[in-house]
Motif scaffolding. Structure first.
Motif, PDB file in Angstrom:
ATOM      1  N   VAL A  17     -18.962 -35.277  20.833  1.00 16.97           N
ATOM      2  CA  VAL A  17     -19.598 -35.458  19.535  1.00 16.97           C
ATOM      3  C   VAL A  17     -21.038 -34.944  19.609  1.00 16.97           C
ATOM      4  O   VAL A  17     -21.508 -34.520  20.667  1.00 16.97           O
ATOM      5  CB  VAL A  17     -19.586 -36.940  19.107  1.00 16.97           C
ATOM      6  N   ASP A  18     -21.747 -34.993  18.488  1.00 16.60           N
ATOM      7  CA  ASP A  18     -23.116 -34.480  18.418  1.00 16.60           C
ATOM      8  C   ASP A  18     -24.070 -35.268  19.306  1.00 16.60           C
ATOM      9  O   ASP A  18     -23.804 -36.423  19.676  1.00 16.60           O
ATOM     10  CB  ASP A  18     -23.629 -34.533  16.975  1.00 16.60           C
ATOM     11  N   ASP A  19     -25.208 -34.643  19.615  1.00 15.54           N
ATOM     12  CA  ASP A  19     -26.269 -35.303  20.378  1.00 15.54           C
ATOM     13  C   ASP A  19     -26.592 -36.666  19.783  1.00 15.54           C
ATOM     14  O   ASP A  19     -26.665 -36.827  18.560  1.00 15.54           O
ATOM     15  CB  ASP A  19     -27.546 -34.458  20.358  1.00 15.54           C
ATOM     16  N   GLY A  20     -26.818 -37.633  20.655  1.00 15.82           N
ATOM     17  CA  GLY A  20     -27.174 -38.970  20.201  1.00 15.82           C
ATOM     18  C   GLY A  20     -26.003 -39.785  19.724  1.00 15.82           C
ATOM     19  O   GLY A  20     -26.171 -40.919  19.272  1.00 15.82           O
ATOM     20  N   GLY A  21     -24.789 -39.240  19.844  1.00 21.96           N
ATOM     21  CA  GLY A  21     -23.608 -39.919  19.337  1.00 21.96           C
ATOM     22  C   GLY A  21     -23.010 -40.917  20.314  1.00 21.96           C
ATOM     23  O   GLY A  21     -23.388 -40.992  21.492  1.00 21.96           O
ATOM     24  N   LEU A  22     -22.065 -41.693  19.812  1.00 22.31           N
ATOM     25  CA  LEU A  22     -21.310 -42.658  20.608  1.00 22.31           C
ATOM     26  C   LEU A  22     -19.842 -42.283  20.524  1.00 22.31           C
ATOM     27  O   LEU A  22     -19.303 -42.080  19.436  1.00 22.31           O
ATOM     28  CB  LEU A  22     -21.521 -44.071  20.071  1.00 22.31           C
ATOM     29  N   LEU A  23     -19.193 -42.190  21.683  1.00 21.80           N
ATOM     30  CA  LEU A  23     -17.793 -41.767  21.752  1.00 21.80           C
ATOM     31  C   LEU A  23     -16.994 -42.835  22.476  1.00 21.80           C
ATOM     32  O   LEU A  23     -17.378 -43.293  23.554  1.00 21.80           O
ATOM     33  CB  LEU A  23     -17.703 -40.431  22.487  1.00 21.80           C
ATOM     34  N   THR A  24     -15.884 -43.255  21.873  1.00 24.99           N
ATOM     35  CA  THR A  24     -14.997 -44.233  22.491  1.00 24.99           C
ATOM     36  C   THR A  24     -13.661 -43.566  22.781  1.00 24.99           C
ATOM     37  O   THR A  24     -12.995 -43.075  21.863  1.00 24.99           O
ATOM     38  CB  THR A  24     -14.774 -45.446  21.561  1.00 24.99           C
ATOM     39  N   LEU A  25     -13.291 -43.534  24.053  1.00 26.94           N
ATOM     40  CA  LEU A  25     -12.049 -42.888  24.481  1.00 26.94           C
ATOM     41  C   LEU A  25     -11.112 -43.934  25.084  1.00 26.94           C
ATOM     42  O   LEU A  25     -11.530 -44.697  25.956  1.00 26.94           O
ATOM     43  CB  LEU A  25     -12.344 -41.789  25.502  1.00 26.94           C
ATOM     44  N   SER A  26      -9.877 -43.953  24.609  1.00 27.19           N
ATOM     45  CA  SER A  26      -8.925 -44.968  25.071  1.00 27.19           C
ATOM     46  C   SER A  26      -7.636 -44.342  25.569  1.00 27.19           C
ATOM     47  O   SER A  26      -7.052 -43.490  24.902  1.00 27.19           O
ATOM     48  CB  SER A  26      -8.592 -45.944  23.927  1.00 27.19           C
ATOM     49  N   PHE A  27      -7.227 -44.772  26.741  1.00 23.60           N
ATOM     50  CA  PHE A  27      -5.891 -44.473  27.258  1.00 23.60           C
ATOM     51  C   PHE A  27      -5.310 -45.810  27.698  1.00 23.60           C
ATOM     52  O   PHE A  27      -5.691 -46.355  28.737  1.00 23.60           O
ATOM     53  CB  PHE A  27      -5.945 -43.504  28.438  1.00 23.60           C
ATOM     54  N   VAL A  28      -4.440 -46.375  26.887  1.00 22.23           N
ATOM     55  CA  VAL A  28      -3.927 -47.721  27.154  1.00 22.23           C
ATOM     56  C   VAL A  28      -2.411 -47.714  27.107  1.00 22.23           C
ATOM     57  O   VAL A  28      -1.811 -47.324  26.098  1.00 22.23           O
ATOM     58  CB  VAL A  28      -4.474 -48.734  26.119  1.00 22.23           C
ATOM     59  N   THR A  29      -1.778 -48.145  28.189  1.00 20.31           N
ATOM     60  CA  THR A  29      -0.321 -48.182  28.259  1.00 20.31           C
ATOM     61  C   THR A  29       0.208 -49.518  27.729  1.00 20.31           C
ATOM     62  O   THR A  29      -0.542 -50.483  27.576  1.00 20.31           O
ATOM     63  CB  THR A  29       0.168 -47.967  29.707  1.00 20.31           C
ATOM     64  N   THR A  30       1.508 -49.553  27.463  1.00 20.23           N
ATOM     65  CA  THR A  30       2.113 -50.748  26.879  1.00 20.23           C
ATOM     66  C   THR A  30       2.061 -51.947  27.816  1.00 20.23           C
ATOM     67  O   THR A  30       2.159 -53.095  27.364  1.00 20.23           O
ATOM     68  CB  THR A  30       3.578 -50.476  26.508  1.00 20.23           C
ATOM     69  N   ASP A  31       1.902 -51.716  29.122  1.00 18.11           N
ATOM     70  CA  ASP A  31       1.916 -52.823  30.071  1.00 18.11           C
ATOM     71  C   ASP A  31       0.534 -53.400  30.349  1.00 18.11           C
ATOM     72  O   ASP A  31       0.397 -54.307  31.179  1.00 18.11           O
ATOM     73  CB  ASP A  31       2.593 -52.411  31.384  1.00 18.11           C
ATOM     74  N   LEU A  32      -0.511 -52.900  29.664  1.00 15.48           N
ATOM     75  CA  LEU A  32      -1.813 -53.541  29.751  1.00 15.48           C
ATOM     76  C   LEU A  32      -1.824 -54.692  28.755  1.00 15.48           C
ATOM     77  O   LEU A  32      -1.165 -54.638  27.724  1.00 15.48           O
ATOM     78  CB  LEU A  32      -2.928 -52.544  29.420  1.00 15.48           C
ATOM     79  N   ASP A  33      -2.562 -55.739  29.058  1.00 17.89           N
ATOM     80  CA  ASP A  33      -2.615 -56.888  28.164  1.00 17.89           C
ATOM     81  C   ASP A  33      -4.018 -57.016  27.573  1.00 17.89           C
ATOM     82  O   ASP A  33      -4.954 -57.336  28.298  1.00 17.89           O
ATOM     83  CB  ASP A  33      -2.263 -58.159  28.937  1.00 17.89           C
ATOM     84  N   PRO A  34      -4.214 -56.732  26.264  1.00 12.61           N
ATOM     85  CA  PRO A  34      -3.200 -56.350  25.278  1.00 12.61           C
ATOM     86  C   PRO A  34      -2.771 -54.894  25.436  1.00 12.61           C
ATOM     87  O   PRO A  34      -3.558 -54.048  25.820  1.00 12.61           O
ATOM     88  CB  PRO A  34      -3.922 -56.561  23.946  1.00 12.61           C
TER      89      PRO A  34
END
Length: 206
Positions: free
Chosen positions: A150-167
């Motif tokens: 994303v642009d300078d100064g931005g906040l980025l949230t990246l998720s890789f979550v499998t079905t066996d993680l709780d939640p």
């Protein structure tokens, strides 16, 4: 004298603002990461997780025995797996601060990929037959953002979550397995030679 102090203060404040705007904060959630053996056990803490950028296109090249990246790809950050955040084996969450100034080829919109290894964090090269897995998505998944800068100064949230993680997340549990292996140098040379021959043949036909 007071005017000089005020000027210096303003310059310092401006420099801090400029520095803050030249970075992107990336929050990464991952898991469950698993081994390649038949048991598919959860990866132990301290295993290597990397965030990789590919500035040229969406094609991420495979690592080699002597390098974690190839082609135009480069690592923009890495961290050890730490399951204490979710208290679930094989899970991890960490934050990276990425400065554009440190990566001249990096720009807003650059594709990103998560890659994890069944190797200890801090190792300098994968070696032959090292097991790894990877993930990216053009769309937002599991409460995260699309996998691109994303642009300078931005906040980025990246998720890789499998079905066996709780939640659990939207990715199947098998997606977390380190299902790929770094090829041996001889195999890499053969593949590169075959690709070169194919390109030469194609050019002749044209």
């Amino acid at each position: 004298m007071k005017k000089q102090y005020v000027c210096l203060y303003l310059l310092a404040a401006a420099a801090l603002v400029t520095t803050a705007q030249a970075s992107v904060t990336i929050n990464i959630t991952g898991g469950v990461f698993r081994t390649a053996d038949a048991a598919h056990s959860a990866l132990i803490d301290g295993r290597l997780i990397q965030l990789i950028a590919s500035p040229g296109d969406l094609v991420f090249s495979a690592p080699s025995a002597s390098s974690f990246v190839s082609g135009d790809d480069f690592v923009i950050g890495s961290a050890p797996l730490d399951s204490s955040v979710f208290n679930v084996d094989g899970s991890s969450a960490f934050t990276l601060t990425v400065n554009y100034e440190d990566f001249p080829l990096l720009a807003s919109g650059t594709p990103l990929l998560l890659r994890w290894y069944d190797l200890p964090f801090g190792i300098t090269e994968p070696g032959e037959n090292a097991s790894y897995g990877e993930f990216r998505s053009d769309s937002a998944v599991d409460g995260g953002d699309p996998w691109m800068m994303v642009d300078d100064g931005g906040l980025l949230t990246l998720s890789f979550v499998t079905t066996d993680l709780d939640p659990g997340g939207s990715q199947p549990s098998t997606a977390g397995i380190v299902s790929s292996a770094v090829p041996e140098p001889s195999v890499t040379v053969i593949l590169a030679g075959a690709a070169a021959l194919g390109l030469t043949s194609r050019r002749r036909k044209i």
